[in-house]
Every structure is written in structure tokens, then in C-alpha cells.
Design a protein around this motif. Structure first.
Motif, mmCIF file in Angstrom:
data_model
loop_
_atom_site.group_PDB
_atom_site.id
_atom_site.type_symbol
_atom_site.label_atom_id
_atom_site.label_comp_id
_atom_site.label_asym_id
_atom_site.label_seq_id
_atom_site.Cartn_x
_atom_site.Cartn_y
_atom_site.Cartn_z
ATOM 1 N N LEU A 127 10.210 9.657 3.704
ATOM 2 C CA LEU A 127 9.307 10.005 2.612
ATOM 3 C C LEU A 127 10.051 10.575 1.405
ATOM 4 O O LEU A 127 9.641 10.342 0.264
ATOM 5 C CB LEU A 127 8.245 10.986 3.108
ATOM 6 C CG LEU A 127 7.186 10.356 4.013
ATOM 7 C CD1 LEU A 127 6.302 11.426 4.632
ATOM 8 C CD2 LEU A 127 6.340 9.339 3.248
ATOM 9 N N GLU A 137 1.729 9.809 -3.860
ATOM 10 C CA GLU A 137 2.054 9.862 -2.438
ATOM 11 C C GLU A 137 1.807 8.534 -1.728
ATOM 12 O O GLU A 137 2.529 8.187 -0.786
ATOM 13 C CB GLU A 137 1.258 10.977 -1.759
ATOM 14 C CG GLU A 137 -0.252 10.812 -1.756
ATOM 15 C CD GLU A 137 -0.906 11.269 -3.046
ATOM 16 O OE1 GLU A 137 -2.142 11.141 -3.130
ATOM 17 O OE2 GLU A 137 -0.193 11.751 -3.953
ATOM 18 N N ALA A 141 4.610 6.511 0.382
ATOM 19 C CA ALA A 141 4.432 6.110 1.782
ATOM 20 C C ALA A 141 4.660 4.624 1.963
ATOM 21 O O ALA A 141 5.254 4.188 2.966
ATOM 22 C CB ALA A 141 3.034 6.498 2.256
ATOM 23 N N ALA A 182 2.916 2.987 7.024
ATOM 24 C CA ALA A 182 2.803 3.824 5.813
ATOM 25 C C ALA A 182 2.104 5.154 6.094
ATOM 26 O O ALA A 182 1.344 5.661 5.272
ATOM 27 C CB ALA A 182 2.118 3.077 4.678
ATOM 28 N N PHE A 183 2.370 5.715 7.269
ATOM 29 C CA PHE A 183 1.952 7.074 7.625
ATOM 30 C C PHE A 183 0.449 7.306 7.449
ATOM 31 O O PHE A 183 0.029 8.197 6.711
ATOM 32 C CB PHE A 183 2.741 8.097 6.800
ATOM 33 C CG PHE A 183 4.216 8.072 7.067
ATOM 34 C CD1 PHE A 183 4.739 8.669 8.205
ATOM 35 C CD2 PHE A 183 5.086 7.423 6.196
ATOM 36 C CE1 PHE A 183 6.108 8.634 8.462
ATOM 37 C CE2 PHE A 183 6.450 7.389 6.453
ATOM 38 C CZ PHE A 183 6.964 7.997 7.589
ATOM 39 N N VAL A 187 -1.349 10.283 5.212
ATOM 40 C CA VAL A 187 -1.977 9.964 3.928
ATOM 41 C C VAL A 187 -3.494 9.898 4.026
ATOM 42 O O VAL A 187 -4.196 10.258 3.074
ATOM 43 C CB VAL A 187 -1.405 8.631 3.389
ATOM 44 C CG1 VAL A 187 -2.100 8.213 2.105
ATOM 45 C CG2 VAL A 187 0.098 8.771 3.140
#
Length: 306
Positions: A127, A137, A141, A182-183, A187
Motif C-alpha cells: 500500500l 485510497e 489499493a 485490492a484489499f 477499503v
């Protein structure tokens, strides 16, 4: 082009037509370390080391976690600097892999072999790299996800981690899958919860605990699976969901349910370390002065003056 910290900065165009500079490598490293410290100090965390003690661990405590976080500062800064000067692609991935292994070795020297932040180094390292040049953000991501999907061509042969073994055994996403997606738990879960709580005036510690609990209630945490298998994961997920259903960590009933979950985790030696890493990632993303957010604030100020 504005220069910050000795490196070119990228960003978005503000209301004056100039570029809103992105954060410097030094700042990104500072924020990553600060996020790890905030997560470590957060109390009471079910099964995790915090201000009260070691939780379900025999080999780590708060001072060790804080020392470990500080040991990773140079690595995070180097990661950001590499992302600033190299094009996205396999060569950047190779260099970041090298830095990650060096950072892990530095961490283990400080902790005398205790794995305090290996998972957090993977998550925050990606990140931090993704944040360089990103407008917000979500873009960070996505950039991190593209890096995670690339192979590390120079990865030495070594025994798989406990998390990797759990991922293979139980067929779950694990830290790598979380990054490649992408988390989403960062997120879409933890970060929105933190921001809604902040907007509502909820105390910081309560907001962070509730964000952690929401991740715990949803995540197939390989740290928990390694120690407790599917039944241990059920205990953690259902227990976290119950705390939230009782009103969260800031209510009397929710706090009582939280302490009960902590007792169950300690008794079963369950430590939701994967969830803790994702909370730290959310705290990091929440602190970054994203160029898009800065530009949006500028537009609001101009609108209010009209």
C-alpha cells in the motif's frame, strides 16, 4: 513539478490549476509506522497483544511490537522511493521483493526471531508503494493489487509461512488473495467504518475497535485458522459479530461481549493477526493526505466563499 523530500511528487490538479502534490516517501513511511503503533496500542483487542498484556501470545508484547514497527521505517521509505523512481511492472516488483526480505530480516533482528509484523510488512509495503502517485485510497489499493499479482522472480526457496499453509489447507484467500483483490476488507469494510464513526463523533479508540471487530467478523483469518482451524475461526467471527450486535465496543453490553470474546481467544490461543494487519492498513490509508481529498476540500472552500 513539485518536489517533496527530494523526489518528484505527483498528484491531482487543484482549484488553481496547479498540481496538488502527493505525500513524500518520508511521510508515507512515518504514517505506516504510526499506523502499526496505533494498532499495537489499541486495547482491549481479542487475543492480541495490547496495552494490557500479551493476549494469546507467549513471545510478544506491546514494547516488542512498537520496536518492530520502528525497525520497518527504513524499509517503508525505501519502498516508496523505489515506487517514485521506477515504472510499474516486474522490475519494480523484484526490487520491492528484495526490500521486503531485507526489511523482514531487520525486523527479526530487533525482535530476536519473533514474527511480529511479517504480514503487516506485506500489506503496508504494497500500500505504501501503491500510494505513490495515487489520487486516493482506492487507486492506491488497485495499484497495490497489480503489484501483488506479479511474481517475485528472486524469491528464495523457503518453508511456507503458517498463513500460507492455512490458506492452502482451507482454501481461503489469505493475505496474498486479499492484496490481489485490492484489499476489500480494508477499503470496503474497515476504512468506511472508521470514517463513519469519525463523522459521528465516536471516540477514536471505540471506532478503531469496532472497525477491527467488523473485519474479524468477516475475514477468513489465516492466523486464526492456523491456530484453531475452522472451529477457532467460527469462535472469532461469531464473537466479533456479537460484540457489534450488542452495540459495539463503546456500549456496556458490547464491551462485556468484547471482554468475553477476549477470554475465549486467550483460552483457545487464538490471535486474529490477519485482521489486525488489515486494521493497520486502514489506519494508514485514513491518515494519508490524498491529493484527490485535498483538491476536493479546496473545491468546497471555493464554493463556500461564493
Amino acid at each position: 513539478m513539485t518536489v517533496i523530500g527530494g523526489a518528484p511528487a505527483t498528484g491531482t490538479t487543484g482549484t488553481t490549476g496547479t498540481r496538488t502534490p502527493g505525500p513524500s516517501a518520508a511521510l508515507l513511511a512515518d504514517l505506516a509506522v504510526r499506523a502499526l503503533g496505533q494498532e499495537a496500542r489499541l486495547s482491549p483487542k481479542p487475543g492480541l497483544a495490547d496495552r494490557r498484556g500479551r493476549g494469546a501470545h507467549d513471545d510478544m508484547d506491546l514494547p516488542l511490537l512498537l520496536a518492530s514497527a520502528q525497525a520497518l521505517r527504513p524499509t517503508f521509505r525505501s519502498v516508496a522511493e523505489v515506487a517514485e523512481r521506477t515504472a510499474a511492472g516486474i522490475e519494480r516488483r523484484d526490487e520491492l521483493g528484495r526490500l521486503g526480505r531485507a526489511g523482514e530480516a531487520a525486523m527479526l533482528r530487533v525482535t530476536r526471531g519473533v514474527n511480529t509484523h511479517r504480514g503487516a510488512l506485506w500489506t503496508l509495503g504494497l500500500l505504501v508503494a501503491g500510494a505513490v502517485g495515487a489520487a486516493d485510497e482506492r487507486e492506491a489499493a488497485r495499484r497495490a493489487a497489480r503489484l501483488a499479482a506479479l511474481p517475485d522472480r528472486h524469491l528464495p526457496v523457503r518453508a511456507p509461512s503458517h498463513g500460507e499453509l492455512a490458506r492452502r489447507r482451507y482454501g481461503v484467500r489469505g493475505a496474498r488473495g486479499e492484496a490481489e483483490a485490492a484489499f476489500p476488507h480494508v477499503v470496503e469494510v474497515a476504512l468506511p467504518r472508521l470514517r463513519r464513526a469519525g463523522a459521528a463523533g465516536v471516540a477514536e479508540e471505540v471506532a478503531r475497535l469496532d472497525a477491527l471487530l467488523e473485519v474479524m467478523s468477516l475475514l477468513d483469518d489465516t492466523c486464526v485458522l492456523h491456530r484453531g482451524g475452522p472451529e477457532g475461526l467460527r469462535v472469532v467471527r461469531s464473537g466479533a459479530a456479537r460484540v457489534l450486535a450488542e452495540g459495539g465496543a463503546g456500549t456496556v453490553r458490547g464491551h462485556a461481549a468484547l471482554l468475553e470474546l477476549d477470554e475465549r481467544c486467550v483460552a483457545r490461543r487464538l490471535s486474529p493477526g490477519g485482521s489486525a494487519d488489515l486494521l493497520a492498513a486502514a489506519l494508514f490509508l485514513d491518515m494519508v493526505p490524498w491529493p484527490e481529498h485535498v483538491a476536493r476540500a479546496e473545491r468546497k472552500v471555493v464554493t463556500c466563499k461564493r
